[in-house]
Structure formats: C-alpha cells, structure tokens
Design a protein around this motif. Sequence first.
Motif, PDB file in Angstrom:
ATOM      1  N   SER A 145     -15.637   0.195  -5.455  1.00  0.00           N
ATOM      2  CA  SER A 145     -16.154  -1.048  -6.022  1.00  0.00           C
ATOM      3  C   SER A 145     -15.126  -2.145  -5.821  1.00  0.00           C
ATOM      4  O   SER A 145     -13.937  -1.916  -5.900  1.00  0.00           O
ATOM      5  N   GLY A 146     -15.598  -3.372  -5.592  1.00  0.00           N
ATOM      6  CA  GLY A 146     -14.684  -4.480  -5.419  1.00  0.00           C
ATOM      7  C   GLY A 146     -14.245  -5.068  -6.759  1.00  0.00           C
ATOM      8  O   GLY A 146     -13.482  -6.000  -6.806  1.00  0.00           O
ATOM      9  N   THR A 147     -14.773  -4.545  -7.872  1.00  0.00           N
ATOM     10  CA  THR A 147     -14.438  -5.072  -9.183  1.00  0.00           C
ATOM     11  C   THR A 147     -13.512  -4.127  -9.904  1.00  0.00           C
ATOM     12  O   THR A 147     -13.454  -2.944  -9.604  1.00  0.00           O
ATOM     13  N   GLN A 148     -12.807  -4.662 -10.870  1.00  0.00           N
ATOM     14  CA  GLN A 148     -11.829  -3.880 -11.645  1.00  0.00           C
ATOM     15  C   GLN A 148     -12.357  -3.679 -13.056  1.00  0.00           C
ATOM     16  O   GLN A 148     -12.612  -4.651 -13.756  1.00  0.00           O
ATOM     17  N   PRO A 149     -12.549  -2.423 -13.510  1.00  0.00           N
ATOM     18  CA  PRO A 149     -12.973  -2.228 -14.904  1.00  0.00           C
ATOM     19  C   PRO A 149     -11.861  -2.678 -15.856  1.00  0.00           C
ATOM     20  O   PRO A 149     -10.680  -2.421 -15.613  1.00  0.00           O
ATOM     21  N   VAL A 150     -12.268  -3.369 -16.923  1.00  0.00           N
ATOM     22  CA  VAL A 150     -11.322  -3.842 -17.927  1.00  0.00           C
ATOM     23  C   VAL A 150     -11.876  -3.577 -19.324  1.00  0.00           C
ATOM     24  O   VAL A 150     -13.089  -3.486 -19.516  1.00  0.00           O
ATOM     25  N   VAL A 151     -10.957  -3.439 -20.269  1.00  0.00           N
ATOM     26  CA  VAL A 151     -11.316  -3.335 -21.689  1.00  0.00           C
ATOM     27  C   VAL A 151     -10.880  -4.645 -22.336  1.00  0.00           C
ATOM     28  O   VAL A 151      -9.697  -4.984 -22.320  1.00  0.00           O
ATOM     29  N   VAL A 152     -11.854  -5.383 -22.895  1.00  0.00           N
ATOM     30  CA  VAL A 152     -11.592  -6.682 -23.494  1.00  0.00           C
ATOM     31  C   VAL A 152     -11.787  -6.569 -25.004  1.00  0.00           C
ATOM     32  O   VAL A 152     -12.824  -6.120 -25.483  1.00  0.00           O
ATOM     33  N   MET A 159     -15.188  -4.691 -25.677  1.00  0.00           N
ATOM     34  CA  MET A 159     -16.144  -4.541 -24.577  1.00  0.00           C
ATOM     35  C   MET A 159     -15.444  -3.926 -23.370  1.00  0.00           C
ATOM     36  O   MET A 159     -14.260  -4.159 -23.149  1.00  0.00           O
ATOM     37  N   CYS A 160     -16.221  -3.178 -22.622  1.00  0.00           N
ATOM     38  CA  CYS A 160     -15.704  -2.601 -21.379  1.00  0.00           C
ATOM     39  C   CYS A 160     -16.674  -2.944 -20.270  1.00  0.00           C
ATOM     40  O   CYS A 160     -17.892  -2.842 -20.438  1.00  0.00           O
ATOM     41  N   GLY A 161     -16.124  -3.354 -19.122  1.00  0.00           N
ATOM     42  CA  GLY A 161     -16.970  -3.698 -17.991  1.00  0.00           C
ATOM     43  C   GLY A 161     -16.140  -4.024 -16.764  1.00  0.00           C
ATOM     44  O   GLY A 161     -14.910  -3.952 -16.781  1.00  0.00           O
ATOM     45  N   LEU A 183     -16.740 -14.947 -21.525  1.00  0.00           N
ATOM     46  CA  LEU A 183     -15.936 -15.084 -22.732  1.00  0.00           C
ATOM     47  C   LEU A 183     -14.880 -16.166 -22.528  1.00  0.00           C
ATOM     48  O   LEU A 183     -14.125 -16.116 -21.549  1.00  0.00           O
ATOM     49  N   PRO A 184     -14.799 -17.148 -23.427  1.00  0.00           N
ATOM     50  CA  PRO A 184     -13.713 -18.126 -23.318  1.00  0.00           C
ATOM     51  C   PRO A 184     -12.394 -17.460 -23.697  1.00  0.00           C
ATOM     52  O   PRO A 184     -12.360 -16.524 -24.504  1.00  0.00           O
ATOM     53  N   TRP A 185     -11.312 -17.912 -23.113  1.00  0.00           N
ATOM     54  CA  TRP A 185     -10.009 -17.290 -23.383  1.00  0.00           C
ATOM     55  C   TRP A 185      -9.607 -17.415 -24.856  1.00  0.00           C
ATOM     56  O   TRP A 185      -8.868 -16.586 -25.371  1.00  0.00           O
ATOM     57  N   SER A 190      -7.095  -9.433 -26.263  1.00  0.00           N
ATOM     58  CA  SER A 190      -6.335  -8.673 -25.262  1.00  0.00           C
ATOM     59  C   SER A 190      -7.262  -8.217 -24.141  1.00  0.00           C
ATOM     60  O   SER A 190      -8.462  -8.047 -24.341  1.00  0.00           O
ATOM     61  N   VAL A 191      -6.661  -8.030 -22.971  1.00  0.00           N
ATOM     62  CA  VAL A 191      -7.360  -7.507 -21.798  1.00  0.00           C
ATOM     63  C   VAL A 191      -6.485  -6.419 -21.204  1.00  0.00           C
ATOM     64  O   VAL A 191      -5.310  -6.651 -20.904  1.00  0.00           O
ATOM     65  N   LYS A 192      -7.062  -5.230 -21.052  1.00  0.00           N
ATOM     66  CA  LYS A 192      -6.326  -4.113 -20.468  1.00  0.00           C
ATOM     67  C   LYS A 192      -7.142  -3.505 -19.337  1.00  0.00           C
ATOM     68  O   LYS A 192      -8.369  -3.452 -19.430  1.00  0.00           O
ATOM     69  N   PRO A 193      -6.469  -3.049 -18.288  1.00  0.00           N
ATOM     70  CA  PRO A 193      -7.238  -2.379 -17.232  1.00  0.00           C
ATOM     71  C   PRO A 193      -7.801  -1.068 -17.754  1.00  0.00           C
ATOM     72  O   PRO A 193      -7.162  -0.364 -18.526  1.00  0.00           O
TER      73      PRO A 193
END
Length: 198
Positions: A145-152, A159-161, A183-185, A190-193
């Motif tokens: 996949s060209g996208t990176q899963p992240v946990v926000v 959320m995870c996506g 989501l606005p900053w 936090s954002v984690k891979p």
Amino acid sequence: MSTRSERRWAELARDLEFTRLPELRRQAEGWRTGLGGLTALLAVLVLLKGRDNLGDLPEAARATATGLLVTGFVLLVLGSLLAARAAHGAPEREILLGGQALRRWTGQEVARVTRALAWAYLLCVLGVILVVGALVIAWLTTQDSGTQPVVVRTNTVVMCGDLIVADQHHMEISSKTDGTVSLPWTAVVSVKPGKTCD
C-alpha cells in the motif's frame, strides 16, 4: 580445386598449429575488454537508474534483489578474471627451450585458454541474467500500500487508519469504520505509526 590451391590450404592447416595460441589470446583479450566494459556499464545502470533505496522494497524482494545483484557482479568479475587469465596466461616458472616441451606446453595452454574462455562466457551470461533479474525485481516490486497506517489520538477518540495527507493545517486518514476523516491539528493529541488497523 587446383593442386596449387590444395597445397596452399595444406600449408595453412600446418601453420594453424603454430598460430592457434596467439589467435586464442587475441580472442581472450577482446572478451576481457568486453566483460570489463559490460561490468562497468551494468554498475552505472544500477547506480543511476535503479531505485534510490532498496530499503523501500518489501523484505523478501529486498533480500532477493540484493542477493541477485551481489551474485551477478561476482560472476561478472570472475568472468573478467578468467578472460584476463586466458588473454595473458599464468606466470610460468620455467623457460621452455626444447621443441617437444614447447609443443606440449602450447597444447596444454591452448586447452587452458579454451576452457577459461568458455567459463568466462558462461559466467558473463549468468551474471547479466542475475543483474537484470535484480533490476526487474527492484523496478516492479512495490509495497502493498502507498499509505502508512497511523494511530491518531484526539481529546475524545482514538482512531486508526491509513494516512492520506498531512499538511500544516490538518491531516486526513482513511478508516475502515469511519471512512475518510479530516482532523485539524488543534484536535490531535498524538500520532503514532501503526502496523495494521483491526
């Protein structure tokens, strides 16, 4: 065919015994030069036209491409060394002064040069095939996949996506449960891979 022509052909056949080794040496010199040039050309192609980083490949493809490249270049270098040996011979310890000894040595050297040229040719072909195979793997293999899963984590929810876009104002993720979410900053804590989103 005339008698004169037959005699000339017979003389050439007799002379061939004495000119075979120098002819093989010239042929080996051409092979050595060609193999050296081919090895240099392939090295330049790999450096200039290959992927910027083999680390971008999946683990199996990276290991396969690296193994093929290393093996291919080793075979090309060995082929070049064999062609050089065929072209220039090995250092001899003794000088042959007798006619029979020289004849025996010439026969053995012709056999060695012929064998070295055959191996140089085989190693060259195999080396080129392996290098081309590595390049094909590197060029055609992509990540799943060209996208990176992240946990926000926000103030209210986790959320995870897959990360779609992130700029200075907001981030967008694609979640299986919520679809595409922007989501606005200011709302993001936090954002984690992440590895996968279940």
